[in-house]
Motif scaffolding. Structure first.
Motif, PDB file in Angstrom:
ATOM      1  N   ASN A 154       0.804  -1.229   0.000  1.00 29.04           N
ATOM      2  CA  ASN A 154       0.000   0.000   0.000  1.00 29.04           C
ATOM      3  C   ASN A 154       0.836   1.277   0.000  1.00 29.04           C
ATOM      4  N   ASP A 155       2.108   1.192  -0.356  1.00 24.76           N
ATOM      5  CA  ASP A 155       2.978   2.373  -0.444  1.00 24.76           C
ATOM      6  C   ASP A 155       3.035   2.824  -1.912  1.00 24.76           C
ATOM      7  N   VAL A 156       2.277   3.863  -2.232  1.00 18.95           N
ATOM      8  CA  VAL A 156       2.154   4.331  -3.610  1.00 18.95           C
ATOM      9  C   VAL A 156       3.490   4.830  -4.148  1.00 18.95           C
ATOM     10  N   ALA A 215       6.447  -8.083 -14.161  1.00 20.91           N
ATOM     11  CA  ALA A 215       5.136  -8.117 -13.512  1.00 20.91           C
ATOM     12  C   ALA A 215       5.203  -7.541 -12.109  1.00 20.91           C
ATOM     13  N   VAL A 216       4.062  -7.087 -11.650  1.00 22.62           N
ATOM     14  CA  VAL A 216       3.823  -6.801 -10.241  1.00 22.62           C
ATOM     15  C   VAL A 216       2.889  -7.882  -9.734  1.00 22.62           C
ATOM     16  N   MET A 217       3.251  -8.503  -8.617  1.00 26.50           N
ATOM     17  CA  MET A 217       2.501  -9.641  -8.069  1.00 26.50           C
ATOM     18  C   MET A 217       2.079  -9.299  -6.642  1.00 26.50           C
ATOM     19  N   LEU A 218       0.787  -9.364  -6.366  1.00 27.80           N
ATOM     20  CA  LEU A 218       0.343  -9.015  -5.019  1.00 27.80           C
ATOM     21  C   LEU A 218      -0.930  -9.746  -4.635  1.00 27.80           C
ATOM     22  N   GLU A 219      -1.179  -9.756  -3.323  1.00 24.79           N
ATOM     23  CA  GLU A 219      -2.412 -10.286  -2.759  1.00 24.79           C
ATOM     24  C   GLU A 219      -3.366  -9.123  -2.480  1.00 24.79           C
ATOM     25  N   GLU A 279      -6.304   3.152  -4.103  1.00 22.81           N
ATOM     26  CA  GLU A 279      -5.302   4.046  -4.689  1.00 22.81           C
ATOM     27  C   GLU A 279      -4.048   3.283  -5.100  1.00 22.81           C
ATOM     28  N   TYR A 280      -3.674   2.325  -4.277  1.00 22.68           N
ATOM     29  CA  TYR A 280      -2.493   1.514  -4.565  1.00 22.68           C
ATOM     30  C   TYR A 280      -2.709   0.682  -5.826  1.00 22.68           C
ATOM     31  N   HIS A 331     -13.823  -6.717  -5.597  1.00 24.60           N
ATOM     32  CA  HIS A 331     -14.235  -5.637  -4.709  1.00 24.60           C
ATOM     33  C   HIS A 331     -13.680  -4.293  -5.171  1.00 24.60           C
ATOM     34  N   PHE A 332     -12.741  -4.328  -6.100  1.00 22.39           N
ATOM     35  CA  PHE A 332     -12.005  -3.134  -6.486  1.00 22.39           C
ATOM     36  C   PHE A 332     -12.076  -2.916  -7.994  1.00 22.39           C
ATOM     37  N   GLN A 333     -11.756  -1.697  -8.396  1.00 19.44           N
ATOM     38  CA  GLN A 333     -11.694  -1.375  -9.821  1.00 19.44           C
ATOM     39  C   GLN A 333     -10.301  -1.759 -10.326  1.00 19.44           C
ATOM     40  N   VAL A 334     -10.169  -2.971 -10.820  1.00 18.47           N
ATOM     41  CA  VAL A 334      -8.868  -3.445 -11.287  1.00 18.47           C
ATOM     42  C   VAL A 334      -9.090  -4.576 -12.289  1.00 18.47           C
ATOM     43  N   LYS A 335      -8.207  -4.661 -13.270  1.00 17.08           N
ATOM     44  CA  LYS A 335      -8.292  -5.711 -14.282  1.00 17.08           C
ATOM     45  C   LYS A 335      -6.941  -6.410 -14.370  1.00 17.08           C
ATOM     46  N   PRO A 336      -6.778  -7.537 -13.700  1.00 16.38           N
ATOM     47  CA  PRO A 336      -5.498  -8.253 -13.720  1.00 16.38           C
ATOM     48  C   PRO A 336      -5.245  -8.935 -15.055  1.00 16.38           C
ATOM     49  N   ASP A 337      -3.961  -9.175 -15.331  1.00 13.31           N
ATOM     50  CA  ASP A 337      -3.572  -9.962 -16.502  1.00 13.31           C
ATOM     51  C   ASP A 337      -3.521 -11.448 -16.173  1.00 13.31           C
ATOM     52  N   ILE A 338      -3.172 -11.753 -14.918  1.00 11.02           N
ATOM     53  CA  ILE A 338      -3.034 -13.130 -14.451  1.00 11.02           C
ATOM     54  C   ILE A 338      -3.623 -13.218 -13.044  1.00 11.02           C
TER      55      ILE A 338
END
Length: 383
Positions: free
Chosen positions: A155-157, A170-174, A188-189, A224-231
């Motif tokens: 969560n550190d922008v 890639a960026v990989m996160l939970e 925001e992150y 739950h969030f506005q996001v579109k992952p690739d994987i």
């Protein structure tokens, strides 16, 4: 004298039978299981639909190999694709294997090697996924890690802006850091990551091993969030106790995982796939997910009421039925004391009690769990 490697600090409980949210030990003691096999048994122990599907597949065949066509795999892949918007699926045996596949695919598709993950993340215990994990304790004693992973605070922008560049694969996160303490991602992150990934050509990998398959009240936590992952990677709740993992990718990635590029002898095993299909038919129903959200709201309300004046409980956080109770003290003693009164819970780091009840748990079972947790923690405040 055991013949097992002592890789687990095992509890002094041996299960004999389990059903729904309850488990009975070989000593005859009953436990309310709010661990769900570490977020696996999302529809509870011995769900009749899952059991029926597994038995039917066992009576047919239980292994051939991935050289053969599999209508079961096709059906489960379609269910996952339709729910995520990602059109391709690779089946593995576990979450670590699903994450290994994601790492390989991201590197091959981009021609880059650097992958950004978060501190306090957990992505597995194979060499690549251990390297991806942002916790030093899982790496101790194994020598140098793969050098292609970099870590930024969750969560550190500003940190993620500095870390991602045109060399990043890639960026990989939970969405919720499970093993890291039940910390929830901020919109925001995610917005920042998605923008930077698009600008640099990096891919966005979301690890839904613990959060997926209804655990948070949506089919997948990223919804739950506005996001579109690739994987997206999955495991745990997908098979409800049968070993199966999955790596989902966008159509743009399909050509990078062709014949011979990756494989798994047991991945997509017919018995595990049968269990997964039964699970998805249950969990992906809107009424089921709505009920999970209602139980979540009820559980959080009960916990906040129970601990609103507590000096021991510092914060209650999470999404859906993935809940962390942060305490001032280390919680290993609480976990043991709760076992003594018939409640099974987990920790998430030294000071967080983690609750992962079956999504099918009853409201009365939530009442019982909160009552017992409250009793145990309040004893601490009076001594």
């Amino acid at each position: 004298m055991t013949a097992l490697f002592q890789t687990y600090a095992r509890w002094d409980i041996e299960p004999k039978k389990a059903e729904g949210a309850w488990m009975t030990s070989t000593e005859g003691k009953k436990y309310l299981d709010f661990t769900s096999g570490i977020g696996v048994l999302n529809v509870g122990h011995q769900h009749p639909a899952v059991k029926k599907a597994v038995k039917e597949q066992l009576d047919s065949f239980w292994h051939v190999s991935n050289l053969f066509k599999s209508s079961g795999q096709e059906r489960v892949a379609r269910l996952l694709a339709d729910k995520t918007g990602l059109s391709r699926v690779f089946f593995a045996n576990s979450g670590a294997e699903a994450n290994e596949a994601a790492i390989k695919l991201a590197r091959k598709a981009t021609g880059r090697s650097k992958i950004i993950t978060c501190t306090q993340s957990f992505h597995g215990r194979t060499f690549a996924t251990m390297g991806a994990t942002g916790q030093d304790k899982v790496k101790q004693g194994f020598g140098p890690m793969l050098s292609s992973f970099e870590y930024v605070p969750f969560n550190d922008v500003n940190a993620i802006k500095k870390a991602v560049d045109t060399q990043t694969a890639a960026v990989m996160l939970e969405i919720v850091q499970g093993e890291g303490g039940i910390y929830v991602v901020q919109q925001e992150y995610l917005d920042t990551i998605q923008t930077i990934c698009r600008e640099t050509g990096a891919l966005l990998i979301i690890d839904e091993i613990q959060t997926g398959i209804g655990r948070t009240g949506q089919a997948f936590a990223f919804q739950h969030f506005q996001v579109k992952p690739d994987i997206v990677t999955l495991a745990k709740g997908l098979g409800n106790g049968l070993p199966i993992g999955a790596m989902l990718g966008s159509e743009a990635l399909a050509d990078y995982f062709g014949p011979g590029s990756h494989g798994s002898t047991f991945g997509g095993n017919p018995v595990s796939v049968a269990a997964a299909e039964a699970v998805l038919q249950i969990v992906f129903e809107e009424q089921f997910l709505q009920k999970v959200s209602e139980k979540s709201a009820y559980l959080f309300e009960k916990l906040h009421t129970a601990f609103k004046e507590s000096n021991e409980v510092q914060e209650i956080r999470g999404i859906g039925l993935m809940v962390g109770i942060e305490c001032t003290s280390e919680v290993s003693g609480y976990v043991k004391e709760l076992q003594n009164v018939g409640i099974l819970v987990l920790n998430a780091g030294p000071k967080v009690i983690r609750l992962l009840p079956p999504l099918t748990a009853e409201f009365t079972e939530i009442d019982l769990a909160v009552e017992k947790i409250s009793e145990i923690l309040k004893i601490k405040e009076t001594v």
